[in-house]
Design a protein around this motif. Structure first.
Motif: not given
Length: 215
Positions: A86-113
């Motif tokens: 109802k428009y209120t944000p809250f922390i929850s679990e990912p949608k599906t088991p496959k949504s839980r994943r590790v994602v590789a980052l490029d150099a530009g994104t690493i620097a920005a983070l």
């Protein structure tokens, strides 16, 4: 970020009706670069860049914790999301088991983070006792949950300001997938990056990007 040759790699084919929506909800490599250049000074530039270079969902990027980011190895893990009740944000679990994943980052994104992390630590010092210990990478200036619609609104206004085709913030996910597949990233790898439940879903949604691989 995507190589400049991505746009040129996509052949001029007429898309079937079922594919039109996916294509119209994404940008070319040049359009994506124009948007990212226009928001480079924005406080949440790293969030927009992460969306564009990983294909993560808005909910996943907003739920990202620093504990789930490994800048040394250049990866991040999707372990929680920001949902709405109802428009209120809250922390929850990912949608599906496959949504839980590790994602590789490029150099530009690493620097920005890295830069964003420094900025956020400065905000924490400025907030003092008012700081909320959520560990969220992309939060309000007091560390609390950033409303998803706030990020979407910032995205839409920034894109409009530089005259880009109108797409929702989810269009950055579509753009990442379409441009990545067009530049030769294997379908199975892209499916894993997107957190789809099956490769078949990825192929069905982004089939318009696949013919260029044959060429």
């Amino acid at each position: 970020m995507w190589p400049a040759r991505c746009a040129a790699a996509v052949p001029a084919l007429r898309a079937p009706r079922s594919q039109v929506r996916s294509q119209t909800q994404s940008w070319t490599a040049e359009e994506a670069a124009k948007f990212l250049g226009s928001v480079r000074a924005n406080r949440l530039y790293a969030a927009f860049l992460t969306l564009a270079t990983t294909g993560m969902r808005r909910s996943e990027v907003l739920g990202l914790r620093w504990a789930d980011v490994d800048l040394e190895s250049g990866t991040l893990a999707v372990r929680q999301v920001i949902s709405l009740d109802k428009y209120t944000p809250f922390i929850s679990e990912p949608k599906t088991p496959k949504s839980r994943r590790v994602v590789a980052l490029d150099a530009g994104t690493i620097a920005a983070l890295r830069s964003h992390r420094i900025r956020q630590l400065e905000e924490q010092v400025a907030a003092g006792p008012a700081w909320q210990q959520t560990d969220l990478a992309f939060a309000k200036t007091d560390g609390s949950i950033l409303h998803p619609q706030t990020l979407s609104g910032m995205f839409e206004r920034a894109a409009k300001a530089v005259g880009l085709p109108k797409i929702g913030i989810h269009g950055l996910r579509h753009s990442h997938a379409s441009l990545g597949l067009a530049s030769g990233i294997p379908l199975v790898i892209m499916s894993e990056r997107l957190g789809h439940s099956s490769v078949a879903i990825t192929g069905d949604v982004y089939s318009h990007s696949l013919p260029s691989q044959h060429q």
